[in-house]
Design a protein around this motif. Sequence first.
Motif, short mmCIF file in Angstrom:
data_model
loop_
_atom_site.label_atom_id
_atom_site.label_comp_id
_atom_site.label_asym_id
_atom_site.label_seq_id
_atom_site.Cartn_x
_atom_site.Cartn_y
_atom_site.Cartn_z
N ALA A 384 23.27 93.00 47.27
CA ALA A 384 23.82 92.21 46.17
C ALA A 384 23.16 92.57 44.85
N VAL A 390 28.35 90.14 44.86
CA VAL A 390 28.26 89.84 46.29
C VAL A 390 29.26 90.71 47.02
N PHE A 427 24.52 83.24 45.59
CA PHE A 427 24.24 84.04 46.78
C PHE A 427 22.75 84.34 46.90
#
Length: 501
Positions: A384, A390, A427
């Motif tokens: 990432a 992501v 994330f």
Amino acid sequence: MKQYIYKAYGMGVFICLLIFSSCDLTTAVDDVEPLYTISADEAIYDEKSADLALLGVYSGMTQYGLDFPTVFFVPDIFLGYSNAGFYANNEEQLGWSSNNPILTGSIQHGAYTRFYSLINNANWVIEQTGMLSDDIFDTPGRRAEVIAEARLMRALATFYLLRAYGQFYDTSSEFGVVLRTDPARYEEELPRSSVQETYTAILADIEDGIANAPENRGKTFTNKTFARAFKAKVLLYMGDYQQAASEAKAVIENPGSGFALEADYASIFGPHDSPTLFEKSEIIFGIPGVETPEGTGVGWGNFYNGFSAGVDPVYFDMVNTGTLTIGGQTIAHDGGRVESITDPFGGSLGTPLMTKYSDYTTDYEMHYVMRMAEIYLIHAEAAARASGMVTPEALSSLNEVRKRAGATTTGGDGFETYPESISLSEFLEAVRIEKLVELYAENGENWFDAVRYAYEDGGFNSGFQVSEIKATATDPNKFIFPIPQTSVEVNSLLVQNPGYQ
């Protein structure tokens, strides 16, 4: 100065030869008169003697007294999710809880010198085995394997030193550690290397491990899969996210025979009454605790028995009630992992205990250096960060760990997998929290993650702050241990860490 090799007896799985050297010790070797000694340059002369000396290197990572394991359990206290237990009765232990470790602590000195003793043991094995010819070894290729295993242990000890006593998060920093790549034959003063130089030395040892270490001769020995996984971890710490993601992905896709995520999280950490504990596919590399037939519990788990450290109620609250809101979903941090590896009632001590390492009644314990789940989470973060988004692969790696822990994929609230709509910032926070749940109390990993995240997100000056987790953690100089004062005093070239002078 004469170098010796000790014979150590009664150490369970590590009945072996121990190489003894000074190497940043405060007591000169010449002041010690050991029993059962032979000259180091005479001790390694064939395959059997090389293997015995190598076991001496591994034994350097077992638990002896309180001094050594502090660098593994104290970072959890720094973060506030573990507490110093009933043992917090002096200035040093109370300092851990406030992220203000004092300068002259003898416990920290013990850990510091133990790592250097391990490194020096490895250096002797590397040098002396390297002088032998291949035809002396009965097992084809074993000479190169012995050297590779020793170099991987040297790399691991150097990495642990860097994390605990160096500014590991900043590759431009001059505050690395003292590098030792040759056996100590005399008292020698050496300066600290930079962080980048330290990482370069670690990676050089790892590359030899990738090329020459055994495939898998047991999970309590270093191996090729560990070398590859360890490389990914080091690259992540260095901020080389593209290469870290590539290396981690390669391990996930081709881990080698005997390596895989266990189907059930709780099963990784038991049973404690059988050596099958050391054979789990989840384990990439681990150090067995000291086996005691009396069941007295003198291994790693002894430090989470409520006296040295315990699971803080704050951690239970965070795990059991914490959520992230992603695209309208309220997603829980966990679905039962913590309960499966803790005793919330704490037995007679009344403090929650960590049972990953021991159930306090039986003998078999494992210090988990690396597990397969960590590689998935390294890949998730690195992929990432490298992409600035992501990616499907990054999301898959994170969710694989959650699914193994029982997360569902219904797209509702609760203990669910994370959806494709998750943003990059959400994330990265999800990965950090997942590691906090999955790897809690393993190598102090969660503290170092928090420090890395904070430095990456503005060099400690903006963005995510460690103090968001631990309110007293406001001084970046106290994010690492001080170099023990006794070591500074005997080495005029050794510069103390900023904030501790």
